[in-house]
Write an enzyme that holds these catalytic residues in place. Structure first.
Site, PDB file in Angstrom:
ATOM      1  CG  ASP A  81      -0.341  -0.238   2.376  1.00 17.09           C
ATOM      2  OD1 ASP A  81       0.644  -0.884   2.508  1.00 17.09           O
ATOM      3  OD2 ASP A  81      -0.717   0.387   3.392  1.00 17.09           O
ATOM      4  CD  GLU A 139       2.851  -1.706   7.447  1.00 22.89           C
ATOM      5  OE1 GLU A 139       3.164  -1.590   8.782  1.00 22.89           O
ATOM      6  OE2 GLU A 139       3.066  -0.389   7.021  1.00 22.89           O
ATOM      7  CD  GLU A 140       2.169   3.159   5.711  1.00 22.31           C
ATOM      8  OE1 GLU A 140       2.424   3.299   6.965  1.00 22.31           O
ATOM      9  OE2 GLU A 140       3.702   3.041   5.091  1.00 22.31           O
ATOM     10  CG  HIS A 365       5.175   7.650   6.571  1.00 23.85           C
ATOM     11  ND1 HIS A 365       4.188   7.114   7.665  1.00 23.85           N
ATOM     12  CD2 HIS A 365       5.648   6.365   6.303  1.00 23.85           C
ATOM     13  CE1 HIS A 365       4.252   5.930   7.573  1.00 23.85           C
ATOM     14  NE2 HIS A 365       4.914   5.395   6.785  1.00 23.85           N
TER      15      HIS A 365
HETATM   16 ZN    ZN Z   1       4.900   3.265   6.395  1.00 22.99          ZN
HETATM   17 ZN    ZN Z   2       6.402   0.618   5.572  1.00 26.98          ZN
END
Ligand code: ZN
Ligand code: ZN
Length: 394
Positions: A81, A139-140, A365
């Site tokens: 993702d 996953e986030e 990020h």
């Molecule tokens: Zn991340």
């Molecule tokens: Zn990651």
């Protein structure tokens, strides 16, 4: 298995790895909507002759590579993702979707996973047992791993060990972080509601001010790490949101704080959570307010199995005699690989992905995030070698 052969084979597909990564980078998809990504993954894995299942936990893909000799099952996990970030890096392969970006490197993870599948497919005669390849959605912070587990990915066949990697932009290409025990922190969501009695901003004596209590709670919570925790141990208490009031001349009735707690060890986690509750209640009471504390577990720590990690380190040193293999790197960031490693002994490795010249890349990020693609064949070689070694020694 000759490590230099695997290394050369991984380098030989470097162009494909970069092409996959750039295509995925240009077309980022948020968690549980990785439909294009999943269809590319499934197509490439089917082209290798693997048994592929799709639509697991919405967009997850699971493939099984059967070796030519009987043996154990090793699971390899990759996340797919992207993040809701507007890309600002300006690369020719920048995201074409406004407000969406692969800013954590999961595009690289998918490319590495496809590369490992390709390299292992050409070595089926040396693969004992089977390799289960898991491409995970969301996953986030979205619960992708838990949903994959609930969908049954840890059964049929049951993995005996699990491996995963994360690109690591705070270290240069050529660096590997492969530690024993907890390597990424467990995370809790912290929510505090402080209730007072509102009133006129000019008549505080008639009110019980939750804003003043909230301010003191934020400060007092910082004493948990500085005064309650053993200075040799590690924890984070971060208050990241404060909401109270609608206008300047009214003392509000309530203030709401949110934040996160990060810890590695269960005893420290318990202590920090207990102290958050006690400190908040005590400060609120001292100022005439009441407080409600809610702690929601998000992700447990990522804990590596020492025996599996030792084999991954040996693979890294065998492949790259000049590499830095760091056995102590830990991060307070959390990762839902933790749920797989709660169920299956394994190792989550960090792979340095920053530019070798500068030594440091843009942060994960961050809207400027990008990594040095020279990391891709190295990570492929590491995972392919560790997989063959772990299965042959099991
Ligand atoms: Zn991340
Ligand atoms: Zn990651």
């Amino acid at each position: 298995m000759d490590p230099s052969l695997l290394r050369r084979e991984a380098e030989a597909i470097g162009g494909r790895l970069t092409a996959w990564r750039r295509d995925l980078h240009q077309h980022p998809e948020i968690g549980f909507q990785e439909r294009r990504t999943a269809s590319i993954v499934a197509g490439e894995l089917r082209a290798l002759g693997l048994d592929v299942q799709t639509g697991i936990a919405e967009t997850g893909v699971v493939a099984v590579l059967q070796g030519e000799r009987p043996g154990c099952t090793l699971m390899l996990r990759w996340d797919m993702d992207a993040l809701p970030i507007q890309e600002a890096a300006g690369a020719p392969y920048a995201s074409v979707h406004p407000g969406l970006m692969h800013a954590c490197g999961h595009d690289g993870h998918v490319a590495i996973g496809l590369g490992v599948a390709q390299v292992l497919s050409s070595h089926r005669s040396e693969v004992r047992g089977c390799v289960k390849l898991l491409f995970q959605p969301g996953e986030e912070g979205l619960g992708g791993a838990e949903r994959m587990i609930a969908a049954g990915v840890l059964e049929n066949p049951v993995p005996d060990a699990a491996l995963g990697v994360h690109l690591w932009n705070v270290r240069p290409v050529g660096w590997f972080g492969i530690a024993d025990g907890p390597v990424m922190a467990g995370a809790e969501l912290l929510e505090i509601e402080i209730l007072g009695q509102g009133g006129h901003g000019a008549a505080p004596q008639q009110a019980t001010d939750p804003v003043v209590a909230a301010a003191q709670v934020v400060s007092a919570l910082q004493t948990i790490v500085s005064r309650n925790l053993d200075p040799r141990a590690t924890a984070v208490v971060s208050v990241t949101q404060i909401h109270a009031g609608e206008t300047f001349n009214v003392i509000p009735d309530r203030a709401v704080l949110r934040g996160t707690i990060r810890t590695f060890e269960p005893e420290i986690r318990q202590m920090v959570m207990r102290r958050v509750t006690e400190v908040t209640a005590g400060i609120a009471a001292a100022l005439g307010c009441t407080a409600r504390v809610r702690l929601t577990p998000l992700t447990p720590p990522v804990v590596n199995d020492p025996a599996v990690s030792a084999k991954v380190r040996a693979a890294a040193r065998g492949l790259f005699p000049d590499a830095v293999v760091d056995e102590s790197e830990r991060s307070m960031v959390s990762e839902d690989m933790a749920f797989f490693l709660q169920a299956v002994p394994g190792c989550f490795s960090l792979v340095g992905s920053a530019d070798r010249e500068r030594g440091q890349g843009p942060a994960h990020h961050n809207s400027q995030f990008d990594f040095d693609e020279a990391v891709l064949p190295r990570a492929v070689a590491l995972l392919a070698a560790a997989t063959i070694d772990l299965l042959s020694e099991a």
